[in-house]
Design a protein around this motif. Sequence first.
Motif, PDB file in Angstrom:
ATOM      1  N   LEU A 171      -3.372   6.695   8.013  1.00 28.47           N
ATOM      2  CA  LEU A 171      -2.022   6.371   8.479  1.00 28.47           C
ATOM      3  C   LEU A 171      -2.073   5.656   9.826  1.00 28.47           C
ATOM      4  CD1 LEU A 171      -0.124   9.644   7.490  1.00 28.47           C
ATOM      5  CD2 LEU A 171       0.056   7.389   6.405  1.00 28.47           C
ATOM      6  N   GLN A 172      -2.986   6.100  10.698  1.00 24.31           N
ATOM      7  CA  GLN A 172      -3.110   5.445  11.997  1.00 24.31           C
ATOM      8  C   GLN A 172      -3.562   3.985  11.822  1.00 24.31           C
ATOM      9  OE1 GLN A 172      -6.182   4.510  13.699  1.00 24.31           O
ATOM     10  NE2 GLN A 172      -4.977   3.725  15.425  1.00 24.31           N
ATOM     11  N   SER A 173      -4.523   3.745  10.930  1.00 27.59           N
ATOM     12  CA  SER A 173      -5.017   2.385  10.713  1.00 27.59           C
ATOM     13  C   SER A 173      -3.934   1.492  10.108  1.00 27.59           C
ATOM     14  CB  SER A 173      -6.243   2.412   9.788  1.00 27.59           C
ATOM     15  OG  SER A 173      -7.312   3.126  10.372  1.00 27.59           O
ATOM     16  N   LEU A 174      -3.202   2.025   9.131  1.00 22.26           N
ATOM     17  CA  LEU A 174      -2.124   1.239   8.529  1.00 22.26           C
ATOM     18  C   LEU A 174      -1.019   0.962   9.536  1.00 22.26           C
ATOM     19  CD1 LEU A 174      -1.934   2.987   5.029  1.00 22.26           C
ATOM     20  CD2 LEU A 174      -2.945   0.762   5.579  1.00 22.26           C
ATOM     21  N   GLY A 175      -0.748   1.932  10.424  1.00 22.37           N
ATOM     22  CA  GLY A 175       0.235   1.697  11.481  1.00 22.37           C
ATOM     23  C   GLY A 175      -0.217   0.604  12.434  1.00 22.37           C
ATOM     24  N   PHE A 176      -1.519   0.572  12.729  1.00 21.78           N
ATOM     25  CA  PHE A 176      -2.051  -0.495  13.566  1.00 21.78           C
ATOM     26  C   PHE A 176      -1.827  -1.849  12.903  1.00 21.78           C
ATOM     27  CE2 PHE A 176      -5.496  -3.443  14.415  1.00 21.78           C
ATOM     28  CZ  PHE A 176      -5.535  -3.479  15.797  1.00 21.78           C
TER      29      PHE A 176
ATOM     30  N   VAL B 151       0.861  -1.185   0.000  1.00 23.05           N
ATOM     31  CA  VAL B 151       0.000   0.000   0.000  1.00 23.05           C
ATOM     32  C   VAL B 151       0.896   1.234   0.000  1.00 23.05           C
ATOM     33  CG1 VAL B 151      -1.723   1.302   1.281  1.00 23.05           C
ATOM     34  CG2 VAL B 151      -1.843  -1.168   1.214  1.00 23.05           C
ATOM     35  N   LEU B 152       0.530   2.199  -0.846  1.00 27.75           N
ATOM     36  CA  LEU B 152       1.263   3.461  -0.904  1.00 27.75           C
ATOM     37  C   LEU B 152       0.327   4.592  -0.502  1.00 27.75           C
ATOM     38  CD1 LEU B 152       3.596   5.383  -1.747  1.00 27.75           C
ATOM     39  CD2 LEU B 152       2.663   5.293  -4.083  1.00 27.75           C
ATOM     40  N   VAL B 153       0.779   5.415   0.456  1.00 27.04           N
ATOM     41  CA  VAL B 153       0.057   6.632   0.846  1.00 27.04           C
ATOM     42  C   VAL B 153       0.906   7.806   0.372  1.00 27.04           C
ATOM     43  CG1 VAL B 153      -0.959   7.957   2.720  1.00 27.04           C
ATOM     44  CG2 VAL B 153      -0.897   5.458   2.851  1.00 27.04           C
ATOM     45  N   GLU B 154       0.354   8.579  -0.557  1.00 33.15           N
ATOM     46  CA  GLU B 154       1.092   9.680  -1.178  1.00 33.15           C
ATOM     47  C   GLU B 154       0.199  10.908  -1.187  1.00 33.15           C
ATOM     48  OE1 GLU B 154       3.779  10.361  -5.186  1.00 33.15           O
ATOM     49  OE2 GLU B 154       2.046   9.034  -5.256  1.00 33.15           O
ATOM     50  N   CYS B 155       0.639  11.947  -0.500  1.00 31.38           N
ATOM     51  CA  CYS B 155      -0.200  13.143  -0.379  1.00 31.38           C
ATOM     52  C   CYS B 155       0.668  14.375  -0.176  1.00 31.38           C
ATOM     53  CB  CYS B 155      -1.173  12.997   0.793  1.00 31.38           C
ATOM     54  SG  CYS B 155      -2.257  14.416   1.053  1.00 31.38           S
ATOM     55  N   THR B 156       0.319  15.421  -0.909  1.00 26.28           N
ATOM     56  CA  THR B 156       0.979  16.716  -0.747  1.00 26.28           C
ATOM     57  C   THR B 156      -0.090  17.775  -0.536  1.00 26.28           C
ATOM     58  OG1 THR B 156       2.798  16.057  -2.189  1.00 26.28           O
ATOM     59  CG2 THR B 156       2.500  18.412  -1.803  1.00 26.28           C
TER      60      THR B 156
ATOM     61  N   LYS C 232       4.526   7.115   2.065  1.00 22.03           N
ATOM     62  CA  LYS C 232       4.825   5.946   2.883  1.00 22.03           C
ATOM     63  C   LYS C 232       4.261   4.695   2.233  1.00 22.03           C
ATOM     64  CE  LYS C 232       4.982   8.255   7.387  1.00 22.03           C
ATOM     65  NZ  LYS C 232       4.486   8.233   8.796  1.00 22.03           N
ATOM     66  N   THR C 233       4.958   3.600   2.432  1.00 21.42           N
ATOM     67  CA  THR C 233       4.487   2.300   1.949  1.00 21.42           C
ATOM     68  C   THR C 233       4.353   1.337   3.118  1.00 21.42           C
ATOM     69  OG1 THR C 233       6.753   1.567   1.491  1.00 21.42           O
ATOM     70  CG2 THR C 233       5.523   2.590  -0.336  1.00 21.42           C
ATOM     71  N   TYR C 234       3.384   0.459   3.003  1.00 25.24           N
ATOM     72  CA  TYR C 234       3.143  -0.565   4.022  1.00 25.24           C
ATOM     73  C   TYR C 234       2.975  -1.908   3.308  1.00 25.24           C
ATOM     74  CZ  TYR C 234       2.056   3.429   7.045  1.00 25.24           C
ATOM     75  OH  TYR C 234       2.101   4.614   7.746  1.00 25.24           O
ATOM     76  N   THR C 235       3.432  -2.942   3.958  1.00 21.85           N
ATOM     77  CA  THR C 235       3.353  -4.279   3.381  1.00 21.85           C
ATOM     78  C   THR C 235       2.478  -5.161   4.262  1.00 21.85           C
ATOM     79  OG1 THR C 235       5.569  -4.064   2.440  1.00 21.85           O
ATOM     80  CG2 THR C 235       4.664  -6.284   2.584  1.00 21.85           C
ATOM     81  N   PHE C 236       1.561  -5.864   3.609  1.00 18.15           N
ATOM     82  CA  PHE C 236       0.671  -6.785   4.314  1.00 18.15           C
ATOM     83  C   PHE C 236       0.606  -8.110   3.561  1.00 18.15           C
ATOM     84  CE2 PHE C 236      -0.904  -2.457   5.136  1.00 18.15           C
ATOM     85  CZ  PHE C 236      -0.782  -2.431   6.519  1.00 18.15           C
ATOM     86  N   GLU C 237      -0.053  -9.081   4.189  1.00 17.92           N
ATOM     87  CA  GLU C 237      -0.181 -10.381   3.528  1.00 17.92           C
ATOM     88  C   GLU C 237      -0.993 -10.284   2.226  1.00 17.92           C
ATOM     89  OE1 GLU C 237       1.604 -11.448   7.142  1.00 17.92           O
ATOM     90  OE2 GLU C 237      -0.139 -10.177   6.803  1.00 17.92           O
ATOM     91  N   ARG C 238      -1.959  -9.366   2.200  1.00 18.33           N
ATOM     92  CA  ARG C 238      -2.751  -9.174   0.983  1.00 18.33           C
ATOM     93  C   ARG C 238      -3.339  -7.769   1.012  1.00 18.33           C
ATOM     94  NH1 ARG C 238      -5.938 -12.240  -2.706  1.00 18.33           N
ATOM     95  NH2 ARG C 238      -6.324 -10.769  -4.407  1.00 18.33           N
TER      96      ARG C 238
END
Length: 578
Positions: A555-560, A204-209, A218-224
């Motif tokens: 971002l908070q949810s992805l961090g969780f 998952v990529l979160v990209e915002c300006t 930021k990027t996050y990696t999950f099982e799916r």
Amino acid sequence: MPARGGRWGSFWELRARQLQRQLQAKEERIVELETENALLHLKLAESREVAARGRREETPRRGHPSSALTRLRRAAQKLKQEMEALRSSSRGLLQSYREEHRDCLSEIVRAVQTAQLHHEALLAAWPAEAGRLERSLRDVTECWRQEQRERRRLQEALAELKGDIRVLCRIRPLLPFDDKAQEPVSQNSSVSGGVVHAVDDETVLVECTRPGHPLINKTYTFERVYGPAASQRVVFEDVCPLLTSFLDGYNVCIMAYGQTGSGKSFTMLGPHCQEEPAPPSEPCGDAGIIPRAAGELFRLISEDASRSPELDISIVEVYNNDIFDLLANDSGRVASGVKRQVLTTQQGKKAVCGLTYQSVRSAAEFLTLVGRGLQLRAKQPTAVHAESSRSHLVITVTLATATSSRGPSGRPSAPALQLDQSASTEPCRPGPRSPATRKRQSPPMPLRTRGHGLGQVAPDPLGQVHATLQLVDLAGSECAGVSGVTGPALRETSCINRSLAALSDVLGALAEGRGHIPYRNSRLTHLLQDVLGGDAKLQVIVCVSPGQRHVAETLQSLGFGARARQVERGRPAPRKLR
């Protein structure tokens, strides 16, 4: 050969019946002709009498025959000819009927003989065929058992590789209300329709300006990772193996986490989440994980006749840091839920005192109970979500198998599990509940309860609890400034956020391997203690919104989710199925 013999036997029986009908029809025709012959004889006698009388009257004038006498004689002659023709025709017809009758009898005899031969051949062939089919059935059954064992082995190997805590991420589509109060964003974000993107199936990529804000990349990696176009069926495909593990004796928990309006209830329940979930007969639509799991569980049970499991359902919600039993019937009146307490058994497990359970024997009964519980679940419209859930919903499915020792009620009896009274000093009694945001429903069906007060709980209704499946739809975290809630709803928001923060703290403590895990900081984490830190297979579905104005909550949810992936626990072990 057996099939051909049976077919020829039926043909000859049909041919014999046809010939018998023809013979009967011809015999009836002979009777008619004989009757007609008798009538003609009678007319001939009358004509002869008339002729004789005419001759007697004409005797004095013998030399002058009248025209009437001539006509009478001609008529008599014609009748004689017709009689002769009729007799000849009758004799020919009778002869042909007799010949056909003999032919029919011969065909019937041959058909009976052929049928007898085929019957004897079938009697000789069927035992051998039956033996062959029995041997084939035994071979197929043995192959099926080997495949079952191999499937379980491979599934456990896959689960060990993936880890017993799996985190999935689902990005919901961009909705019209996401454009409200939208701040200017970067060109890339505007073109793609959101600030959260599925780079591939695991990233998952979160990209915002935003003007006046730091760049977010930021990027996050999950099982799916599921993109906005992923269907409910695709999401459920990653749940199916856990249902098989549940029936194999593993404890399983499927949990949806995310901010309010991110699609948690849609993922778990589908579009009918505020009423009764879609029936399992319509899994091709937008039905969520819970209705699809109900249909899949009973399908898997029906495929294995060697086991006779029974499923019990309980439904609770954690509202304002209190646990309410949504299947309880308070003193015969319709209740919006009865307050319960979580206590600790002497075996170290968590138990909800006095919790109501209902046995289900079909997916339809399962979903009927879920629909009843949803009618009582706390809901409140906010500026972010028109039907925002104000509580955490926990549906627990208990798997047990039938035994031969049953009590007077027809259910198995077993000694009660003793509770650790030092674990809690609060009495196990019903508590009031605010009805402001509750819907009412018709009186429920008769239910059973486990627990008779502080100090003990009733055993599982079957005496042999093998596994539990918990389906958890968490309330969404929210910012009071964005949701616009005030008064009691603001207190609900505070309780929701505190319980979700406690859940995050527990996972963080587990990931860091701390000696003390703060389960008791919230009733939610206390209730889910056996799932979070025990031997259950836990699958967390993190739901996120793609809109720019929700980027902080995203971002908070992805961090969780990233924190949950870091938790390492012992390998889960199944309970032995008897």
